[in-house]
Scaffold this motif. Structure first.
Motif, mmCIF file in Angstrom:
data_model
loop_
_atom_site.group_PDB
_atom_site.id
_atom_site.type_symbol
_atom_site.label_atom_id
_atom_site.label_comp_id
_atom_site.label_asym_id
_atom_site.label_seq_id
_atom_site.Cartn_x
_atom_site.Cartn_y
_atom_site.Cartn_z
ATOM 1 N N PRO A 127 -22.447 -1.623 -61.132
ATOM 2 C CA PRO A 127 -23.479 -0.607 -60.938
ATOM 3 C C PRO A 127 -24.905 -1.099 -61.107
ATOM 4 O O PRO A 127 -25.832 -0.481 -60.579
ATOM 5 N N ASN A 128 -25.117 -2.210 -61.818
ATOM 6 C CA ASN A 128 -26.492 -2.597 -62.144
ATOM 7 C C ASN A 128 -26.876 -4.009 -61.714
ATOM 8 O O ASN A 128 -27.855 -4.183 -61.008
ATOM 9 N N SER A 129 -26.113 -5.020 -62.126
ATOM 10 C CA SER A 129 -26.561 -6.384 -61.825
ATOM 11 C C SER A 129 -25.400 -7.352 -61.752
ATOM 12 O O SER A 129 -24.324 -7.131 -62.331
ATOM 13 N N ILE A 130 -25.629 -8.433 -61.027
ATOM 14 C CA ILE A 130 -24.679 -9.535 -60.894
ATOM 15 C C ILE A 130 -25.491 -10.806 -60.683
ATOM 16 O O ILE A 130 -26.511 -10.787 -59.993
ATOM 17 N N THR A 131 -25.054 -11.913 -61.281
ATOM 18 C CA THR A 131 -25.776 -13.183 -61.182
ATOM 19 C C THR A 131 -24.817 -14.290 -60.797
ATOM 20 O O THR A 131 -23.716 -14.397 -61.353
ATOM 21 N N PHE A 132 -25.247 -15.111 -59.842
ATOM 22 C CA PHE A 132 -24.517 -16.322 -59.468
ATOM 23 C C PHE A 132 -25.489 -17.494 -59.529
ATOM 24 O O PHE A 132 -26.520 -17.489 -58.848
ATOM 25 N N ARG A 133 -25.165 -18.491 -60.326
ATOM 26 C CA ARG A 133 -25.976 -19.705 -60.437
ATOM 27 C C ARG A 133 -25.108 -20.926 -60.146
ATOM 28 O O ARG A 133 -23.968 -21.019 -60.615
ATOM 29 N N TYR A 134 -25.661 -21.849 -59.386
ATOM 30 C CA TYR A 134 -24.999 -23.126 -59.121
ATOM 31 C C TYR A 134 -23.534 -22.924 -58.723
ATOM 32 O O TYR A 134 -22.653 -23.652 -59.182
ATOM 33 N N SER A 135 -23.287 -21.966 -57.862
ATOM 34 C CA SER A 135 -21.923 -21.720 -57.393
ATOM 35 C C SER A 135 -21.826 -22.017 -55.897
ATOM 36 O O SER A 135 -22.840 -22.058 -55.191
ATOM 37 N N THR A 136 -20.609 -22.236 -55.438
ATOM 38 C CA THR A 136 -20.352 -22.606 -54.047
ATOM 39 C C THR A 136 -19.464 -21.559 -53.407
ATOM 40 O O THR A 136 -18.474 -21.128 -54.006
ATOM 41 N N PHE A 137 -19.822 -21.180 -52.179
ATOM 42 C CA PHE A 137 -19.074 -20.190 -51.403
ATOM 43 C C PHE A 137 -18.757 -20.838 -50.061
ATOM 44 O O PHE A 137 -19.678 -21.136 -49.284
ATOM 45 N N LYS A 138 -17.472 -21.041 -49.744
ATOM 46 C CA LYS A 138 -17.117 -21.853 -48.580
ATOM 47 C C LYS A 138 -15.735 -21.497 -48.042
ATOM 48 O O LYS A 138 -14.921 -20.891 -48.753
ATOM 49 N N PRO A 139 -15.430 -21.902 -46.816
ATOM 50 C CA PRO A 139 -14.064 -21.811 -46.321
ATOM 51 C C PRO A 139 -13.184 -22.820 -47.066
ATOM 52 O O PRO A 139 -13.625 -23.933 -47.365
ATOM 53 N N ASN A 140 -11.942 -22.461 -47.321
ATOM 54 C CA ASN A 140 -11.089 -23.384 -48.076
ATOM 55 C C ASN A 140 -10.605 -24.553 -47.248
ATOM 56 O O ASN A 140 -10.197 -25.578 -47.803
ATOM 57 N N ALA A 141 -10.650 -24.441 -45.922
ATOM 58 C CA ALA A 141 -10.069 -25.485 -45.070
ATOM 59 C C ALA A 141 -10.935 -26.728 -44.977
ATOM 60 O O ALA A 141 -10.477 -27.763 -44.477
ATOM 61 N N TYR A 142 -12.178 -26.662 -45.444
ATOM 62 C CA TYR A 142 -13.113 -27.765 -45.253
ATOM 63 C C TYR A 142 -13.815 -28.108 -46.561
ATOM 64 O O TYR A 142 -14.220 -27.214 -47.323
ATOM 65 N N ALA A 143 -13.986 -29.408 -46.786
ATOM 66 C CA ALA A 143 -14.773 -29.858 -47.926
ATOM 67 C C ALA A 143 -16.254 -29.844 -47.601
ATOM 68 O O ALA A 143 -17.096 -29.645 -48.494
ATOM 69 N N ARG A 144 -16.571 -30.056 -46.336
ATOM 70 C CA ARG A 144 -17.964 -30.081 -45.890
ATOM 71 C C ARG A 144 -18.025 -29.385 -44.530
ATOM 72 O O ARG A 144 -17.059 -29.421 -43.768
ATOM 73 N N PRO A 145 -19.151 -28.777 -44.188
ATOM 74 C CA PRO A 145 -19.224 -28.036 -42.918
ATOM 75 C C PRO A 145 -18.954 -28.925 -41.712
ATOM 76 O O PRO A 145 -19.487 -30.043 -41.628
ATOM 77 N N PRO A 146 -18.142 -28.463 -40.765
ATOM 78 C CA PRO A 146 -17.921 -29.233 -39.539
ATOM 79 C C PRO A 146 -19.244 -29.542 -38.844
ATOM 80 O O PRO A 146 -20.069 -28.657 -38.627
ATOM 81 N N GLY A 147 -19.456 -30.801 -38.533
ATOM 82 C CA GLY A 147 -20.664 -31.215 -37.835
ATOM 83 C C GLY A 147 -21.833 -31.555 -38.726
ATOM 84 O O GLY A 147 -22.854 -32.043 -38.243
ATOM 85 N N ASN A 148 -21.721 -31.333 -40.021
ATOM 86 C CA ASN A 148 -22.813 -31.670 -40.948
ATOM 87 C C ASN A 148 -22.367 -32.865 -41.781
ATOM 88 O O ASN A 148 -21.528 -32.748 -42.678
ATOM 89 N N ASP A 149 -22.959 -34.031 -41.488
ATOM 90 C CA ASP A 149 -22.570 -35.261 -42.175
ATOM 91 C C ASP A 149 -23.342 -35.496 -43.468
ATOM 92 O O ASP A 149 -23.231 -36.550 -44.079
ATOM 93 N N GLY A 150 -24.134 -34.513 -43.863
ATOM 94 C CA GLY A 150 -24.895 -34.650 -45.097
ATOM 95 C C GLY A 150 -26.254 -35.271 -44.929
ATOM 96 O O GLY A 150 -26.920 -35.572 -45.924
#
Length: 359
Positions: A127-150
């Protein structure tokens, strides 16, 4: 030196020099170029959590995450209930959807991964607040985004994460105002979260939002922060984020006809999408501060920097200052050339200018 409105001129000169130096760093840098200036793989997400993140007296990332539960699966949802005011750290959530209950929760150094095509990967009932710090949100099938070599902010070619392996949104289902800081978010279509309420702004700082999913198709609207389609939103503080991806809508997707009020969009790196910024579909926004941003030509873009050139304007209490174009030889946004690099971005047109906007 004599004081100027209570501040010594020497102090004013130091502030101006500091701002100029910061702007030079912003223009000379790109995400994942090794400089660490912008939010990127080197300084966001669970693996980069430092000690005492958020002043919570936690240690740094310990080298591994603990699973929320045994036998988690990307094909099954998780319902996570926590006592109000809990701090949840260094935990991995693997699910088709993570449904969170509890108020004033803080997640630090966590990983949320799964696949939720056309649905929420994270669904928040608070109802009031939520905090996310230094967290990762991603598809489980990939360690890194397709096409992004870093070495780039986001993949320069379609399609990104295929639709069937993607997730669509992270969503607040009640009136919780979010604080999002140093998170790494990709493989999705948007972040559909409460914009804020008077005295309770949503806060987005130092996040790396990139590599939207399924960019070869129109199943998704590809947004960075958003979409918010009703209007009457704000306040929001959006400072020093990387928001870069191919896609068809907006890096900041405030897309309603109601009034957006007290939105501070400052010191961000923006590239790609359809239009970079949208502050509504009517010219009725109030009290916007759009300052210190870099609009980069790195990624191909469909239309332009600002939807409809709508931002309310100075008569409605808004400010537009020190926003620049960043253009390098070979960039994919062919509407601009290296001659536009370092010139000012105005809200009234899609052209670069030698002088800052003063309207």
């Amino acid at each position: 030196m004599q004081p100027l409105h209570g501040i010594r001129i020497s102090a004013v000169l130091v502030l101006l020099a500091t701002a100029a130096a910061a702007m030079a760093g912003a223009l000379d840098s790109r995400p994942n170029d090794g400089s660490g200036y912008w939010p990127d793989f080197s300084n966001t997400g669970y693996a980069n959590t430092p000690a005492n993140a958020g002043g919570l007296d936690l240690g740094p990332y310990p080298g591994r995450l603990k699973d929320y539960a045994a036998n988690m699966s990307a094909t099954r949802p998780i319902t996570a209930r926590y006592p109000d005011n809990s701090v949840i750290s260094y935990t991995r959530f693997l699910a088709s959807k993570v449904i969170i209950y509890g108020d004033n929760l803080t997640f630090v150094g966590c990983l949320f991964e799964g696949k939720s095509p056309n649905d929420n990967l994270v669904q928040i009932y608070a109802p009031n607040s939520i905090t996310f710090r230094y967290s990762t949100f991603k598809p489980n099938a990939y360690a890194r985004p397709p096409g992004n070599d870093g070495t780039v902010s986001s993949a320069h070619v379609k399609p990104g994460t295929p639709f069937k392996k993607s997730w669509q949104l992270m969503t607040t289902m009640k009136e919780a105002v979010a604080l999002m800081d140093h998170n790494d978010v990709w493989g999705n279509a948007g972040l559909l979260m409460v914009t804020g309420f008077p005295g309770r702004p949503s806060v987005w700082t130092n996040n790396y939002i990139h590599d939207a999913a399924d960019t070869s198709h129109d199943v998704y609207h590809h947004d960075g922060i958003g979409p918010q389609s009703e209007g009457n939103g704000g306040p929001m503080v959006i400072d020093h984020n990387t928001i870069a991806s191919l896609g068809n809508t907006n890096a900041l997707a405030l897309q309603g006809s109601g009034v957006y009020d007290h939105i501070a969009f400052t010191n961000n790196y923006i590239s790609g999408y359809g239009y970079a910024l949208s502050f509504g579909v009517k010219n009725n926004a109030t009290n916007l501060a759009v300052t210190g941003n870099v609009f980069s030509a790195e990624l191909h873009q469909l239309w332009g920097p600002l939807y409809g050139n709508l931002w309310g304007g100075t008569p409605r209490g808004s400010l537009w200052r020190n926003n620049f174009y960043q253009v390098r030889q070979g960039d994919d946004n062919k509407s601009y050339s290296p001659a536009d690099h370092g010139r000012f971005w105005w809200p009234t047109d899609n052209k670069s200018h030698a002088q800052d906007f003063s309207g």
